[in-house]
Design an enzyme around this catalytic site. Structure first.
Site, PDB file in Angstrom:
ATOM      1  N   GLU A 164      28.993  83.694  37.127  1.00 24.76           N
ATOM      2  CA  GLU A 164      28.967  84.106  38.437  1.00 24.76           C
ATOM      3  C   GLU A 164      28.095  83.224  38.989  1.00 24.76           C
ATOM      4  O   GLU A 164      28.107  83.048  40.336  1.00 24.76           O
ATOM      5  CB  GLU A 164      28.416  85.520  38.351  1.00 24.76           C
ATOM      6  CG  GLU A 164      26.938  85.744  38.052  1.00 24.76           C
ATOM      7  CD  GLU A 164      26.956  86.157  36.416  1.00 24.76           C
ATOM      8  OE1 GLU A 164      25.646  86.347  36.136  1.00 24.76           O
ATOM      9  OE2 GLU A 164      28.067  85.813  35.670  1.00 24.76           O
ATOM     10  N   ARG A 173      25.805  74.529  33.557  1.00 23.77           N
ATOM     11  CA  ARG A 173      26.331  75.767  32.771  1.00 23.77           C
ATOM     12  C   ARG A 173      25.107  75.939  31.692  1.00 23.77           C
ATOM     13  O   ARG A 173      24.680  74.733  30.975  1.00 23.77           O
ATOM     14  CB  ARG A 173      27.429  75.599  32.033  1.00 23.77           C
ATOM     15  CG  ARG A 173      28.687  75.704  33.123  1.00 23.77           C
ATOM     16  CD  ARG A 173      28.846  77.027  33.964  1.00 23.77           C
ATOM     17  NE  ARG A 173      30.308  76.949  34.334  1.00 23.77           N
ATOM     18  CZ  ARG A 173      30.576  77.887  35.231  1.00 23.77           C
ATOM     19  NH1 ARG A 173      29.725  79.113  35.505  1.00 23.77           N
ATOM     20  NH2 ARG A 173      31.679  77.970  35.644  1.00 23.77           N
ATOM     21  N   SER A 174      24.450  77.329  31.583  1.00 23.93           N
ATOM     22  CA  SER A 174      23.519  77.369  30.595  1.00 23.93           C
ATOM     23  C   SER A 174      24.072  77.703  29.138  1.00 23.93           C
ATOM     24  O   SER A 174      23.147  78.027  28.253  1.00 23.93           O
ATOM     25  CB  SER A 174      22.659  78.595  31.159  1.00 23.93           C
ATOM     26  OG  SER A 174      23.439  79.765  31.257  1.00 23.93           O
ATOM     27  N   GLY A 519       3.390  54.258  82.232  1.00 27.81           N
ATOM     28  CA  GLY A 519       1.917  53.770  82.370  1.00 27.81           C
ATOM     29  C   GLY A 519       0.804  54.563  81.465  1.00 27.81           C
ATOM     30  O   GLY A 519      -0.410  54.471  81.981  1.00 27.81           O
ATOM     31  N   GLY A 585       9.040  56.051  46.127  1.00 25.99           N
ATOM     32  CA  GLY A 585       9.937  57.011  45.456  1.00 25.99           C
ATOM     33  C   GLY A 585      11.245  56.683  45.628  1.00 25.99           C
ATOM     34  O   GLY A 585      11.780  55.760  46.465  1.00 25.99           O
ATOM     35  N   GLY A 587      15.224  58.656  45.623  1.00 23.06           N
ATOM     36  CA  GLY A 587      16.229  59.746  45.542  1.00 23.06           C
ATOM     37  C   GLY A 587      17.450  59.235  45.149  1.00 23.06           C
ATOM     38  O   GLY A 587      17.744  58.396  44.793  1.00 23.06           O
ATOM     39  N   VAL A 592      12.535  54.787  49.011  1.00 24.21           N
ATOM     40  CA  VAL A 592      11.650  54.789  50.042  1.00 24.21           C
ATOM     41  C   VAL A 592      10.356  53.654  49.713  1.00 24.21           C
ATOM     42  O   VAL A 592       9.717  53.675  48.787  1.00 24.21           O
ATOM     43  CB  VAL A 592      10.918  55.911  50.506  1.00 24.21           C
ATOM     44  CG1 VAL A 592       9.816  55.913  51.577  1.00 24.21           C
ATOM     45  CG2 VAL A 592      11.986  56.885  50.889  1.00 24.21           C
ATOM     46  N   LYS A 607      12.825  53.701  54.469  1.00 21.96           N
ATOM     47  CA  LYS A 607      13.854  54.393  53.461  1.00 21.96           C
ATOM     48  C   LYS A 607      15.119  53.555  53.442  1.00 21.96           C
ATOM     49  O   LYS A 607      15.401  53.314  54.425  1.00 21.96           O
ATOM     50  CB  LYS A 607      14.263  55.926  53.823  1.00 21.96           C
ATOM     51  CG  LYS A 607      15.258  56.355  52.905  1.00 21.96           C
ATOM     52  CD  LYS A 607      15.514  57.856  53.209  1.00 21.96           C
ATOM     53  CE  LYS A 607      16.279  58.407  54.237  1.00 21.96           C
ATOM     54  NZ  LYS A 607      16.724  59.565  54.125  1.00 21.96           N
ATOM     55  N   ASP A 701      14.357  74.210  53.955  1.00 24.48           N
ATOM     56  CA  ASP A 701      14.054  74.119  52.913  1.00 24.48           C
ATOM     57  C   ASP A 701      12.303  73.766  52.744  1.00 24.48           C
ATOM     58  O   ASP A 701      11.823  73.094  52.435  1.00 24.48           O
ATOM     59  CB  ASP A 701      14.322  72.624  52.266  1.00 24.48           C
ATOM     60  CG  ASP A 701      13.952  72.715  50.771  1.00 24.48           C
ATOM     61  OD1 ASP A 701      13.861  73.716  50.245  1.00 24.48           O
ATOM     62  OD2 ASP A 701      13.986  71.575  50.064  1.00 24.48           O
ATOM     63  N   LYS A 703       8.672  74.487  51.904  1.00 24.44           N
ATOM     64  CA  LYS A 703       7.993  74.808  50.785  1.00 24.44           C
ATOM     65  C   LYS A 703       6.836  74.138  50.515  1.00 24.44           C
ATOM     66  O   LYS A 703       6.659  73.146  51.476  1.00 24.44           O
ATOM     67  CB  LYS A 703       8.786  74.767  49.501  1.00 24.44           C
ATOM     68  CG  LYS A 703       9.402  73.373  49.572  1.00 24.44           C
ATOM     69  CD  LYS A 703      10.264  73.485  48.361  1.00 24.44           C
ATOM     70  CE  LYS A 703      11.032  71.865  48.026  1.00 24.44           C
ATOM     71  NZ  LYS A 703      11.604  71.785  46.811  1.00 24.44           N
ATOM     72  N   ASN A 706       7.183  70.078  50.540  1.00 21.35           N
ATOM     73  CA  ASN A 706       7.787  69.244  51.766  1.00 21.35           C
ATOM     74  C   ASN A 706       6.766  69.264  52.815  1.00 21.35           C
ATOM     75  O   ASN A 706       7.218  69.082  53.930  1.00 21.35           O
ATOM     76  CB  ASN A 706       9.112  70.019  52.261  1.00 21.35           C
ATOM     77  CG  ASN A 706      10.161  69.799  51.160  1.00 21.35           C
ATOM     78  OD1 ASN A 706      10.123  68.799  50.464  1.00 21.35           O
ATOM     79  ND2 ASN A 706      11.323  70.523  51.458  1.00 21.35           N
ATOM     80  N   ASP A 719      10.617  64.944  54.996  1.00 21.80           N
ATOM     81  CA  ASP A 719      11.994  65.449  54.429  1.00 21.80           C
ATOM     82  C   ASP A 719      12.941  66.361  55.135  1.00 21.80           C
ATOM     83  O   ASP A 719      12.884  67.398  55.027  1.00 21.80           O
ATOM     84  CB  ASP A 719      11.722  66.037  53.186  1.00 21.80           C
ATOM     85  CG  ASP A 719      12.921  66.013  52.205  1.00 21.80           C
ATOM     86  OD1 ASP A 719      14.130  65.786  52.848  1.00 21.80           O
ATOM     87  OD2 ASP A 719      12.983  66.447  51.116  1.00 21.80           O
ATOM     88  N   THR A 736      15.216  76.010  48.168  1.00 23.34           N
ATOM     89  CA  THR A 736      14.774  75.921  46.779  1.00 23.34           C
ATOM     90  C   THR A 736      14.740  77.803  46.614  1.00 23.34           C
ATOM     91  O   THR A 736      14.217  78.292  47.218  1.00 23.34           O
ATOM     92  CB  THR A 736      13.171  75.722  46.857  1.00 23.34           C
ATOM     93  OG1 THR A 736      13.208  74.168  47.361  1.00 23.34           O
ATOM     94  CG2 THR A 736      12.526  75.621  45.486  1.00 23.34           C
TER      95      THR A 736
END
Length: 900
Positions: A164, A173-174, A519, A585, A587, A592, A607, A701, A703, A706, A719, A736
């Site tokens: 689900e 998948r676990s 000015g 870093g 992604g 970046v 970036k 997002d 948190k 970020n 971000d 998250t």
């Protein structure tokens, strides 16, 4: 009563995105990191270590995510028609799963409707552990086994569901699921389910919105009030012959018919029938109201309803007062003479107005009444004036307040129906505002212009008045030179009327029109030479403020902030002027780099995004959206985009470099924050969200990871890979899990209120040193379950902090409408924030709780100069080990990147 909660050493699951087009750039924490392995300096805390390890896990190859073979590949799949027994089986399974059972009835039926029938043989694989999830399955017959790391963990039989979590996102998948014997299953993919739910939810939302807007009693509601109302509607269903309301009963519910017919009877005699779009019971929202008729379902009927109690929770206690104030606001907004007044000034007038009721045919304003000395506002009913009928939500006498014509009304104003009118005299208005309306209007006009400079936005009215007091007005004729290139400047100009040309070396580079300014550098820099000539194009009036006056009003703190923002607005910088220093870093799409201007020594984050990746995954709109959002932003607590570049191979974002420490590390260093420190950080976040939401931007997002803490100790939001310009609702699962509002992962559609939930999680974390839901959990499914269980615990010894507790409870309300109505300005008025110096915070004059200890970048800059590499050479060296095709297979749309 509170409950004890145990602090965990674990971190939290990192952010992820499941976008509208099945892909969106994951681009976390790359604007300011000090090393390529995403090290979090300054702590050996176990919780931090666990968090770092999760961030360092290998990411799933995105091509595999996009192009993986479908699950249960050996199955025969068809669109078999479902029997009543099949539908019951599927619904029973859905309601065994904590997340799926929280879907509303419409969404559950969409899930059932879109399930396809799978027939699969024995010992076949349905899906494998570690592969991204795509489908949810219900086992109709047969048995399957669940294996984790090749070890059997469970056997599922008919009536079981599995997979689900794939309906929410594409995490791995676990477990592996294999058939033991021949099986029949019902299955639906995430894409099919989400598309179907999005369509039905969007349709419901628009339909309900149209219904609400058609009801007269809601016409005065603001957009945010309507959105809050829509979030509180409850769907109800009635079968043929069922009674919905009974004559004589006291009711507090208002109903709108969505489908079907109802019969209205008085004393057992049918008066009429009502159908889709019609409504009844509106008076129940105002007071205890006895039903005047019995309403019965003629067939199957679907309605949406809202009760007085729910409406009061969303909007406030005095509903009649809310309707009245809304009517006043609508009327004033329609008035060209009054709409320039500030919100506070309008509210002051509303508070002083006297309300009078009239019956049809009564005299309201007699002929001979002097014009220009009174203001009337009709909030209900019709009134007949000299030019015909005047409807509700109209001002009378507003234009004359400014003209002061010394005339009298020549005819009577008569009410044509039951009428409610609010009245105030011009003398009362001007006395309350300590000035004439013409003076106030002129001052407000200038204040609005000054507020367009972001750092002046939060200045107090007193400071604005001081600034305005030193302005002088100067008139210029056509072609008159206002300032000349290379001349010394010491004045700041605002164009009051007309248009001016800005010319550099005799070439016109741009035009400046009414209410724009120029000015500003001349009043901030010593011995500043004008960079351009400004010439009047026609008749021009300017407001001018001299440098000495400006600096007497704008203190040193604000001056420093202005200087920094000006540095970041240098759109003349070229790509060749950028010096590479090191990689910050990486992604999935962007790398970046820390860079510096070769001459000015100003630091930037650059970036770099490979065009080939954008073309391969067809993420054109995503990169344009990120660019367009960043270009809109100019706030001293939000990362600033300076400029974008492109060449044959890459796109480049030149960003403000935030030299600092992320908020996650600061929280680890400070442990549990004091009440005042928590207010400081929360207040900064409120100002960020207010700025974004005013521009229809949802962040999605929020948190600690970020948020950077800069060298002054102030938060900086970074971000924007998950941000979106939002008109209406979004249905994308983004964010998250620990910080995600329930409506986001349930896929029911969400708006700006989702950001307020994330804010509530962060404030809880500030005060209590842990997360409110799933603190010791890492699995998203388990986190979602904890959020839906909604056991919001407050440590017993902190229960006395009633204001903070009340604020958190409001922000973490499962009903989005009850999170301050989704309005960030209401947050600033909450009692917990009482006394917080908003002006000192926005101008960075308030001392921050924590100043990061940062090493100087001068030695790294010196080394970069010695290397003397170009940006392209440096990037090519860094990318040499990247395993990605340099030539895209997909042909990009023509001209799509012209904006770069």
């Amino acid at each position: 009563m509170g409950c004890s909660c145990v602090k965990s050493d674990m971190g939290r699951t990192s952010g992820y995105i499941v976008p509208e087009n099945q892909f969106l750039e994951i681009n976390k924490k790359i604007f300011s990191k000090e090393s390529t392995d995403f090290h979090y300096p300054g702590t050996n805390d176990k919780r931090s270590t666990a968090f770092k390890q999760r961030h360092q896990k290998p990411i799933i190859d995105l091509r595999r995510m996009l192009y993986a073979n479908s699950e249960a590949s050996s199955a025969i799949v068809n669109d078999k028609e479902k029997t009543k027994e099949d539908i019951k089986l599927i619904l029973d399974v859905i309601n065994k799963h904590s997340i799926l059972q929280n879907l509303d009835e419409d969404s559950q039926m969409v899930l059932v409707k879109n399930m396809r029938f799978y027939e699969i043989g024995p010992r076949e694989c349905i899906f494998e552990q570690g592969q991204p999830g795509f489908c949810f399955y219900v086992l109709s017959s047969g048995r399957v086994e669940l294996r984790v790391d090749n070890e059997r963990k469970d056997i599922l039989k008919s009536g079981s569901g599995f997979g689900e979590l794939a309906l929410l996102d594409d995490r791995p998948r676990s477990a592996t699921v294999r058939t033991i014997e021949s099986c029949c299953l019902w299955g639906v993919s995430r894409e099919t389910f989400k598309d179907a739910v999005k369509k039905i939810m969007a349709l419901n939302y628009e339909e309900n919105k149209n219904f609400i807007e058609s009801v007269p009693i809601f016409k005065t509601f603001t957009n945010s009030q309507k959105d809050a109302l829509l979030s509180s509607l409850v769907t109800q269903r009635f079968s043929i012959g069922e009674r919905i309301v009974k004559q004589g009963d006291t009711g507090d519910l208002f109903y709108i018919i969505k489908d079907g017919l109802v019969s209205c009877t008085e004393n057992d005699r049918e008066i009429r029938q009502m159908g889709k779009g019609e409504y009844f019971g509106e008076l129940a929202l105002l007071n205890d109201f006895k039903r005047t008729a019995t309403i019965t379902a003629v067939g199957d009927v679907k309605l949406v309803s809202i009760g007085r109690k729910a409406l009061i929770e969303v909007l406030g206690n005095n509903l009649e007062q809310i309707w009245y104030r809304n009517a006043l606001r609508i009327s004033v907004e329609k008035s060209s003479a009054l709409k320039i007044l500030s919100i506070d000034q309008k509210e002051l007038i509303f508070n002083l107005m006297k309300v009078t009721s009239y019956k049809a045919g009564e005299l309201v304003i007699p002929r001979g009444t002097p014009k220009g000395r009174n203001l009337w506002i009709t909030t209900k009913g019709l009134i007949r004036g000299p030019l015909g009928t005047i409807e509700a939500y109209s001002c009378i006498g507003d234009e004359e307040l400014l003209a002061d014509p010394y005339e009298n009304y020549s005819v009577d104003f008569i009410s044509e129906s039951d009428l409610i009118v609010a009245h105030i005299t011009k003398e009362e208005i001007e006395k309350s505002m300590e000035g004439t309306l013409i003076e106030i209007q002129a001052m407000n006009e200038i204040i609005e212009i000054l507020k367009s400079v972001q750092l002046l936005k939060e200045l107090s009215i007193e400071r604005f008045k001081l600034l305005i007091s030193v302005l002088r007005e100067v008139h210029y004729t056509d072609n008159q030179i206002i300032v000349e290139q290379n001349s010394l400047g010491d004045s700041f100009f605002i164009v009051k009327s007309g248009k001016v040309h800005v010319q550099k070396d005799g070439v016109n580079i741009r035009n400046i029109t009414k209410h724009d300014y120029f000015g500003e550098r001349s009043v901030l820099f010593n011995d500043f030479k004008r960079s351009a000539t400004v010439v009047a194009n026609g008749e021009v009036d300017c407001w001018i403020v001299e440098k000495k006056d400006f600096l007497n009003i704008i203190d040193e703190g604000i001056k420093v902030q202005l200087l920094k923002r000006i540095e970041l607005q240098d759109d003349m910088i070229t790509f060749d002027e950028i010096l590479p220093i090191k990689t910050l870093g990486r992604g999935n799409f962007g790398t970046v780099y820390l860079t510096a201007h070769k001459r000015k020594k100003a630091f930037y984050a650059l970036k770099s995004v490979l065009k080939a990746k954008v073309y391969e995954y067809e993420t054109y709109q995503n990169i344009l959206l990120e660019r367009n959002i960043l270009l809109q932003l100019d706030h001293n607590m939000i990362v600033k985009l300076v400029k974008t570049f492109k060449d044959d191979s890459r796109f480049y974002f030149l960003m403000e470099y935030v030299h600092g420490q992320d908020l996650f590390d600061v929280l680890l260093a400070l442990n549990i924050l004091s009440e005042n420190d928590a207010k400081f950080y929360a207040g900064c976040l409120v100002l960020m969200l207010q700025y974004l939401h005013e521009r229809d931007i949802i962040y999605r997002d929020l948190k600690p990871e970020n948020v950077m803490i800069d060298e002054e100790g102030y938060p900086k939001l970074i971000d924007f890979g998950a941000a979106k310009v939002l008109h209406g609702r979004s249905y994308t699962t983004v964010g998250t899990p620990h910080y995600m509002a329930p409506e986001v992962f349930l896929g029911a559609g969400y708006s700006m209120q989702a950001d307020l939930w994330s804010l509530g999680v962060m404030i809880y974390e500030f005060l209590y040193g842990k997360l409110p839901f799933g603190e010791n959990l890492d699995d998203p499914h388990e986190i979602y379950e904890k959020i839906l269980e909604y056991r919001l615990c407050f440590p017993r010894d902190l229960d006395s902090a009633a204001y903070s507790k009340n604020l958190i409870q409001q922000l973490l309300n499962k009903n989005p409408a009850l999170r301050m109505g989704g309005v960030t300005s209401k947050l600033k008025e909450h009692k917990w924030f009482l006394g917080l110096p908003w002006e000192r915070i926005i101008t960075k004059q308030q001392r921050a709780p924590h100043i990061p200890k940062l090493r100087s970048l001068s030695s790294e800059l010196a080394n970069a100069k010695k290397r003397n590499k170009t940006m392209q050479e440096f990037i090519a060296f860094e990318e040499q080990n990247e395993n990605f095709p340099r030539s895209p297979e997909n042909e990009p749309p023509g001209g799509w990147d012209m904006e770069f």
